[in-house]
Design an enzyme around this catalytic site. Structure first.
Site, short mmCIF file in Angstrom:
data_model
loop_
_atom_site.label_atom_id
_atom_site.label_comp_id
_atom_site.label_asym_id
_atom_site.label_seq_id
_atom_site.Cartn_x
_atom_site.Cartn_y
_atom_site.Cartn_z
N LYS A 74 0.79 -1.41 0.01
CA LYS A 74 0.03 -0.17 -0.07
C LYS A 74 0.95 1.18 -0.06
O LYS A 74 1.91 1.19 0.54
CB LYS A 74 -1.05 -0.27 1.38
CG LYS A 74 -1.87 0.97 1.48
CD LYS A 74 -2.73 0.93 2.56
CE LYS A 74 -3.64 2.16 2.75
NZ LYS A 74 -4.52 1.79 4.05
N SER A 149 -9.45 1.79 2.96
CA SER A 149 -8.72 2.16 2.14
C SER A 149 -7.61 1.52 1.42
O SER A 149 -7.00 1.86 0.58
CB SER A 149 -7.88 3.45 2.88
OG SER A 149 -7.06 2.96 3.93
N SER A 173 -9.53 -0.83 6.93
CA SER A 173 -8.94 -0.77 5.61
C SER A 173 -8.15 -1.95 5.01
O SER A 173 -8.04 -2.01 3.95
CB SER A 173 -7.92 0.52 5.66
OG SER A 173 -8.70 1.75 5.53
N1 GLN Z 1 -12.88 3.80 6.46
C1 GLN Z 1 -12.26 4.28 7.74
C2 GLN Z 1 -11.67 5.59 7.88
O1 GLN Z 1 -11.98 6.12 6.72
C3 GLN Z 1 -11.11 3.48 8.11
C4 GLN Z 1 -9.87 3.64 7.43
C5 GLN Z 1 -8.66 2.89 7.35
O2 GLN Z 1 -8.53 1.91 8.25
N2 GLN Z 1 -7.48 3.54 7.23
O3 GLN Z 1 -11.33 6.18 8.57
#
Ligand code: GLN
Length: 466
Positions: A74, A149, A173
């Protein structure tokens, strides 16, 4: 066993394939892919490393299990000398000065990094649309989002462009995109894997997490990355999880699920029916299943976003164009900071910085931030009580199936609410694995802190049960 790592290892050792050919094939597939999973390719590095593995094999030297296995990263992990953009305009030309501990451990084991993967900018999002590289498209249906994400990472694994990928999970994410693309994704216990070199989003819940197509591959990669690191004082030493230890699940007698997750109006009817059917199959194996009480989804989501926004506002304050990123000159220094940040952060990231600074500001922090911390403690207490009663908690990964590309951008609140089932386990810092079974977007398996092994055991049990 369906481990791709073991299979490729054997093919390399038997000289059925060369590492160079394997890496080249994956690089070509990544280059041609239309799912927008790639922020940058590490082609020269990957091919150099592959040639070294081939030379070792040709010399008759033994190679380790991960040696020559191609993987994705990532684009929020530092890998020295490579672009690390966090899918943002601010860092689109930034090159890492050092390598993240988790990634270094994989490199030391001989795994070959192919690609920095598309994701929501700074981890902010649940769809991988908040990115300057174009929305990541779902591996199963490209009209739908890849999830976020870590969307690019999950899609790459699902499409076989990488054998495994390393995502980051702050509030879901890794687990949610794994669920949206039918692969495995683990958020380990907080602190099991060092966060050093993972760009900080919300430091108190950020976790390094592997995504792969089998439980065995998750186990292998987890073992390599785990361990105490003096560069991250929240890490702890953990025992290796052996291949045999996760094949039996006799010690799992009681499983719980959260009643309110399933009875909520927000859950899709099919996901609910499939989840309840999975519960029946588990019961049929002689396991006791208990319905548990838990906090309302709205409370979980607001507590998570309160704390995550506060932490990200603080973490991203270093990005002002002075030490890192695309600096835009203003009339004076203050103006330079303002223009650099206004022009280079996305709408979603700015929404979170503004929200986070509000939550932390004088006059509001007691009412909002400290209250968030107090609720988080109650959530942790709740989990402690639950795990006196049950060995495992299972839940759907998401209340709904993946949205169409474009929909989440129109409605940020709906996007936040789609995290209802993942964020609680992040606040509890618990090990949680998405398995691509049970519902259209998978199931989550959670155990008490440091019981990552139990999670993998139960995943193996579920594989044969539902
Ligand atoms: N969707 C969640 C957020 O936007 C989790 C994102 C993540 O785990 N980086 O914070």
């Amino acid at each position: 066993m369906d481990s791709q790592i073991h299979k490729i290892h054997q093919q390399l050792v038997n000289k059925d394939i060369t590492c160079t050919a394997l890496v080249q094939e994956k690089l070509d597939a990544l280059k041609q892919n239309t799912n927008n999973t790639v922020n940058s390719l590490l082609d020269n590095l990957a091919l150099d490393l592959a040639a070294k593995v081939d030379a070792k094999i040709a010399n008759g030297e033994t190679i380790g299990l991960l040696e020559g296995i191609p993987f994705g990263i990532k684009d929020v992990y530092m890998v020295q000398g490579t672009y690390t953009t966090a899918s943002s305009d601010l860092l689109k030309n930034y090159k890492s000065a050092y390598t993240a501990t988790a990634i270094q451990k994989l490199l030391d084991a001989g795994a070959i990094p192919l690609v920095k993967e598309n994701c929501d900018s700074f981890g902010h999002g649940s769809s991988s649309e908040n990115t300057i590289f174009g929305a990541v498209k779902n591996a199963i249906n490209p009209d739908l989002v890849g999830g976020g994400s870590s969307g690019g990472s999950a899609v790459n694994v699902a499409k076989d462009y990488t054998i495994f990928s390393i995502g980051g999970d702050t509030g879901g994410s890794v687990r949610q995109p794994a669920g949206y693309n039918n692969v495995y994704g683990l958020k380990p216990t907080y602190g099991r894997i060092s966060r050093f070199g993972l760009m900080a989003y919300a430091s108190s819940t950020d976790c390094v997490g592997p995504i792969a197509k089998s439980i065995e591959d998750i186990r292998i990669v987890l073992n390599v990355m785990s361990g105490k690191d003096f560069k991250d004082q929240t890490t702890y030493a953990s025992a290796e999880i052996t291949q045999d230890s996760i094949l039996t699940s006799d010690n799992i007698k009681t499983v719980g699920y959260f009643k309110n997750f399933i009875e909520s109006d927000a859950i899709d009817a099919n996901i609910k029916a499939d989840f309840l059917a999975a519960i029946e199959k588990i019961k049929a194996q002689g396991i006791t299943v208990k319905a548990l009480d838990f906090f309302e989804s709205e409370t979980l989501v607001s507590t998570y976003y309160t704390l995550a926004m506060a932490e990200t506002a603080s973490n991203l304050s270093r990005l002002d164009g002075t030490n890192y990123g695309n600096r835009i000159e203003g009339d004076n220094l203050k103006d330079t900071y303002a223009v650099t940040r206004s022009e280079n952060f996305s709408e979603e990231t700015k929404r979170r910085i503004v929200g986070g600074n509000q939550v932390l500001s004088q006059g509001f922090s007691d009412e909002i931030y400290l209250k968030g911390l107090a609720i988080r403690d109650s959530i942790a207490d709740n989990f402690e009580t639950d795990f006196n009663e049950v060995d495992i908690i299972i839940s759907p990964v998401t209340p709904n199936t993946p949205p169409k590309i474009g929909d989440s951008l129109k409605d940020p609140l709906a996007m936040y609410l789609s995290d209802a089932y993942t964020v609680g386990f992040s606040l509890g810092q618990l090990p949680t694995l998405t398995v691509p079974q049970g519902t259209a977007t998978g199931l989550q398996i959670t155990a008490a802190k440091n019981n990552d092994e139990l999670v993998l055991k139960f995943a193996n049990f579920l594989k044969d049960t539902i």
